[in-house]
Motif scaffolding. Structure first.
Motif, PDB file in Angstrom:
ATOM      1  N   LYS A   4       0.833  -1.208   0.000  1.00 16.67           N
ATOM      2  CA  LYS A   4       0.000   0.000   0.000  1.00 16.67           C
ATOM      3  C   LYS A   4       0.865   1.255   0.000  1.00 16.67           C
ATOM      4  CE  LYS A   4      -3.656   2.403   2.501  1.00 16.67           C
ATOM      5  NZ  LYS A   4      -4.568   2.412   3.667  1.00 16.67           N
ATOM      6  N   GLY A   5       0.537   2.179  -0.894  1.00 18.39           N
ATOM      7  CA  GLY A   5       1.251   3.437  -0.968  1.00 18.39           C
ATOM      8  C   GLY A   5       2.586   3.362  -1.697  1.00 18.39           C
ATOM      9  N   LYS A   6       2.957   2.173  -2.160  1.00 15.22           N
ATOM     10  CA  LYS A   6       4.239   1.991  -2.834  1.00 15.22           C
ATOM     11  C   LYS A   6       4.033   1.678  -4.317  1.00 15.22           C
ATOM     12  CE  LYS A   6       6.238   0.008   1.399  1.00 15.22           C
ATOM     13  NZ  LYS A   6       6.852  -1.220   1.990  1.00 15.22           N
ATOM     14  N   VAL A   7       5.050   1.943  -5.096  1.00 15.16           N
ATOM     15  CA  VAL A   7       5.041   1.531  -6.493  1.00 15.16           C
ATOM     16  C   VAL A   7       5.203   0.010  -6.552  1.00 15.16           C
ATOM     17  CG1 VAL A   7       6.301   1.620  -8.681  1.00 15.16           C
ATOM     18  CG2 VAL A   7       5.905   3.722  -7.371  1.00 15.16           C
ATOM     19  N   PRO A  32      -2.746   4.191  -6.097  1.00 14.06           N
ATOM     20  CA  PRO A  32      -3.957   4.904  -6.507  1.00 14.06           C
ATOM     21  C   PRO A  32      -4.050   6.279  -5.857  1.00 14.06           C
ATOM     22  CG  PRO A  32      -4.479   3.231  -4.874  1.00 14.06           C
ATOM     23  CD  PRO A  32      -3.038   3.036  -5.229  1.00 14.06           C
ATOM     24  N   LYS A  33      -4.549   7.236  -6.627  1.00 17.36           N
ATOM     25  CA  LYS A  33      -4.813   8.575  -6.090  1.00 17.36           C
ATOM     26  C   LYS A  33      -6.272   8.642  -5.626  1.00 17.36           C
ATOM     27  CE  LYS A  33      -1.270  10.843  -8.898  1.00 17.36           C
ATOM     28  NZ  LYS A  33      -0.962  11.979  -9.830  1.00 17.36           N
ATOM     29  N   ALA A  34      -6.762   9.832  -5.374  1.00 24.70           N
ATOM     30  CA  ALA A  34      -8.119   9.991  -4.852  1.00 24.70           C
ATOM     31  C   ALA A  34      -9.147   9.349  -5.781  1.00 24.70           C
ATOM     32  CB  ALA A  34      -8.441  11.476  -4.671  1.00 24.70           C
ATOM     33  N   HIS A  35     -10.050   8.588  -5.198  1.00 26.17           N
ATOM     34  CA  HIS A  35     -11.127   7.896  -5.924  1.00 26.17           C
ATOM     35  C   HIS A  35     -10.597   6.915  -6.969  1.00 26.17           C
ATOM     36  CE1 HIS A  35     -14.334  10.115  -3.980  1.00 26.17           C
ATOM     37  NE2 HIS A  35     -13.622  11.208  -4.140  1.00 26.17           N
ATOM     38  N   GLU A  36      -9.452   6.319  -6.671  1.00 27.68           N
ATOM     39  CA  GLU A  36      -8.879   5.285  -7.526  1.00 27.68           C
ATOM     40  C   GLU A  36      -8.616   4.028  -6.724  1.00 27.68           C
ATOM     41  OE1 GLU A  36      -6.486   8.450 -10.453  1.00 27.68           O
ATOM     42  OE2 GLU A  36      -5.372   6.920  -9.321  1.00 27.68           O
ATOM     43  N   VAL A  37      -8.519   2.918  -7.443  1.00 27.33           N
ATOM     44  CA  VAL A  37      -8.327   1.611  -6.801  1.00 27.33           C
ATOM     45  C   VAL A  37      -7.260   0.842  -7.575  1.00 27.33           C
ATOM     46  CG1 VAL A  37      -9.441  -0.567  -6.148  1.00 27.33           C
ATOM     47  CG2 VAL A  37     -10.750   1.568  -6.084  1.00 27.33           C
ATOM     48  N   ARG A  38      -6.318   0.230  -6.840  1.00 24.30           N
ATOM     49  CA  ARG A  38      -5.322  -0.620  -7.483  1.00 24.30           C
ATOM     50  C   ARG A  38      -5.725  -2.084  -7.282  1.00 24.30           C
ATOM     51  NH1 ARG A  38       0.947   0.629  -6.466  1.00 24.30           N
ATOM     52  NH2 ARG A  38       0.418  -0.065  -4.345  1.00 24.30           N
ATOM     53  N   GLU A  76      -6.011  -4.494  -4.185  1.00 21.20           N
ATOM     54  CA  GLU A  76      -4.765  -4.421  -3.402  1.00 21.20           C
ATOM     55  C   GLU A  76      -4.783  -3.228  -2.462  1.00 21.20           C
ATOM     56  OE1 GLU A  76      -1.001  -2.400  -2.677  1.00 21.20           O
ATOM     57  OE2 GLU A  76      -2.365  -1.836  -4.297  1.00 21.20           O
ATOM     58  N   SER A  77      -5.203  -2.057  -2.963  1.00 21.89           N
ATOM     59  CA  SER A  77      -5.266  -0.862  -2.122  1.00 21.89           C
ATOM     60  C   SER A  77      -6.214   0.141  -2.752  1.00 21.89           C
ATOM     61  CB  SER A  77      -3.871  -0.236  -1.942  1.00 21.89           C
ATOM     62  OG  SER A  77      -3.329   0.170  -3.186  1.00 21.89           O
ATOM     63  N   VAL A  78      -6.651   1.106  -1.949  1.00 23.25           N
ATOM     64  CA  VAL A  78      -7.569   2.135  -2.439  1.00 23.25           C
ATOM     65  C   VAL A  78      -7.010   3.515  -2.102  1.00 23.25           C
ATOM     66  CG1 VAL A  78      -9.559   0.617  -2.139  1.00 23.25           C
ATOM     67  CG2 VAL A  78      -8.969   2.222  -0.318  1.00 23.25           C
ATOM     68  N   GLY A  79      -7.391   4.504  -2.927  1.00 26.84           N
ATOM     69  CA  GLY A  79      -6.969   5.864  -2.700  1.00 26.84           C
ATOM     70  C   GLY A  79      -7.943   6.603  -1.799  1.00 26.84           C
ATOM     71  N   PRO A  80      -7.608   7.838  -1.423  1.00 24.76           N
ATOM     72  CA  PRO A  80      -8.494   8.646  -0.579  1.00 24.76           C
ATOM     73  C   PRO A  80      -9.871   8.819  -1.205  1.00 24.76           C
ATOM     74  CG  PRO A  80      -6.325   9.680  -0.796  1.00 24.76           C
ATOM     75  CD  PRO A  80      -6.347   8.545  -1.767  1.00 24.76           C
ATOM     76  N   GLY A  81     -10.904   8.781  -0.385  1.00 21.40           N
ATOM     77  CA  GLY A  81     -12.261   9.025  -0.853  1.00 21.40           C
ATOM     78  C   GLY A  81     -13.001   7.811  -1.362  1.00 21.40           C
ATOM     79  N   VAL A  82     -12.337   6.664  -1.449  1.00 29.78           N
ATOM     80  CA  VAL A  82     -13.002   5.441  -1.920  1.00 29.78           C
ATOM     81  C   VAL A  82     -13.769   4.823  -0.763  1.00 29.78           C
ATOM     82  CG1 VAL A  82     -12.704   3.131  -2.867  1.00 29.78           C
ATOM     83  CG2 VAL A  82     -11.264   5.016  -3.682  1.00 29.78           C
TER      84      VAL A  82
END
Length: 380
Positions: A4-7, A32-38, A76-82
């Motif tokens: 999470k938070g890493k490339v 992922p950035k805001a409202h994005e999901v990896r 795997e991870s979600v961005g802010p606002g998800v």
């Protein structure tokens, strides 16, 4: 997860230019950035739409790009606002977004969304994220996204409006087909054409979408389901899922539409064109009855010049329409389709002709080009 938070570095298939095989490369996938999901993609299938952009006649191509739009995976991870998705969820990426706020999303009459910029073709849209940047890098170069999904990568980043959660016990190797093929064909029957019990139907083309149309027509209670394809070896599968009559135009001594008119006392109630190209669209439209016949266009052919339709044809009561993603609003409908598959309401297994490791993606494209596959599912 520790990533999470890493490339994330992973493998992906990149189209560097037209008319060339895809290249398996190591790519870097940004968080992922805001409202994005990896997402970690588990299974992805091939569709002719993936091949369009690398076709030399396709106008508006962009390279380098990671293709793919029919898949299933795990968050795997979600961005802010998800708020609607969390890590560990099983999900299906959606090339037709559903923001839930625009005039299209608020209307029950369409499954379009205002986030689609051009309303010409989803294939040429959503090639960057909302902030006009990419989450993919390879060899120091940014790589374009494709249809908002880019599933030919072990990890991908999508907008939270291009993604839907499905049940934890879903079979990802099969429900990946809900990302395009099955939903498109089945929905064309149920939502777009609204096939009625006892009606007659003609389906042109027996790929994954065409077979899904057959399944839909049978589910809708059609009394006669006529399928048309130039490869007779596909007819056994078509009959297994509901076809009643099979026609190969190359084995007939007159145009296919004339044969259908004779078989059905003047034409079918519903025709579905699942291949693309003016000649096949013409045959499909000519196959429907005057008075109320409906021809639904699903297929797209690269470089096609379109269909000429006279006013007289439509004045005689024939209707011509088209559909994208089967008319489904994805976030609302795809989870229900996944449950219907689990409850054996329809059979997705019938659509999968090959299962291959992801590294054999070019072999899968060759099978598709040669007409030897229905749907090939690639596994990471």
């Amino acid at each position: 997860m520790g990533t999470k938070g890493k490339v994330i570095k992973c493998k992906a298939a990149i189209a560097w230019e037209a008319s060339k095989p895809l290249s398996i490369e190591e790519v870097e996938v940004a968080p992922p950035k805001a409202h994005e999901v990896r997402i970690q993609i588990i299974a992805t299938a091939l569709c002719h739409s993936d091949a369009h952009i690398i076709h030399p006649q396709y106008k508006g191509a962009f390279f380098p790009v990671i293709l793919g739009h029919e898949a299933a995976g795990i968050v795997e991870s979600v961005g802010p606002g998800v708020t609607n998705i969390k890590p560990g969820d099983k999900v299906i990426p959606l090339y037709m977004p559903q923001c839930g706020k625009c005039k299209f999303c608020l209307s029950p009459r369409t499954n379009f969304c205002g986030k689609l910029k051009h309303f010409k073709s989803p294939v040429g849209d959503q090639k960057l994220m909302e902030d006009k940047t990419s989450r993919f890098t390879c060899k120091g170069k940014p790589i374009y996204h494709f249809m908002g999904t880019s599933t030919f990568s072990q990890y991908t980043v999508v907008s939270d409006i291009n993604l839907v959660k499905i049940d934890d016990d879903a079979n990802l190797e099969r429900v990946c087909l809900l990302g395009c093929a099955f939903s498109t064909g089945y929905g064309a029957v149920i939502n777009s054409a609204k096939v009625t019990p006892g009606s007659t139907c003609a389906i042109f083309g027996l790929g994954g979408i065409g077979l899904s149309v057959v399944i839909g027509c049978k589910a809708a209670g059609a009394s006669r389901i006529i399928v048309i394809d130039i490869k007779s070896e596909k007819f056994a599968k078509a009959k297994a899922v509901g076809a009643t009559d099979c026609l190969n135009p190359r084995e007939l001594d007159k145009p296919i539409q004339e044969v259908i008119l004779e078989m059905t006392d003047g034409g079918v109630d519903f025709a579905f064109e699942c291949v693309g190209g003016a000649e096949i669209m013409r045959a499909a439209l000519d196959s429907v009855t005057a008075g109320w016949g409906l021809c639904t266009i699903i297929g797209v052919d690269v470089g096609d010049n379109g269909l000429n339709v006279s006013a007289a044809e439509l004045l005689m009561g024939r209707t011509l329409n088209g559909t994208s993603f089967g008319g489904w609003k994805g976030i609302d409908s795809v989870p229900k389709l996944a449950v219907d598959y689990k409850n054996k309401k329809f059979d997705l297994d019938a659509l999968v002709s090959h299962t291959l490791p992801f590294d054999k993606i070019n072999e899968a494209f060759d099978l598709m080009y040669q007409g030897k596959s229905i749907r090939t599912v690639l596994l990471f």
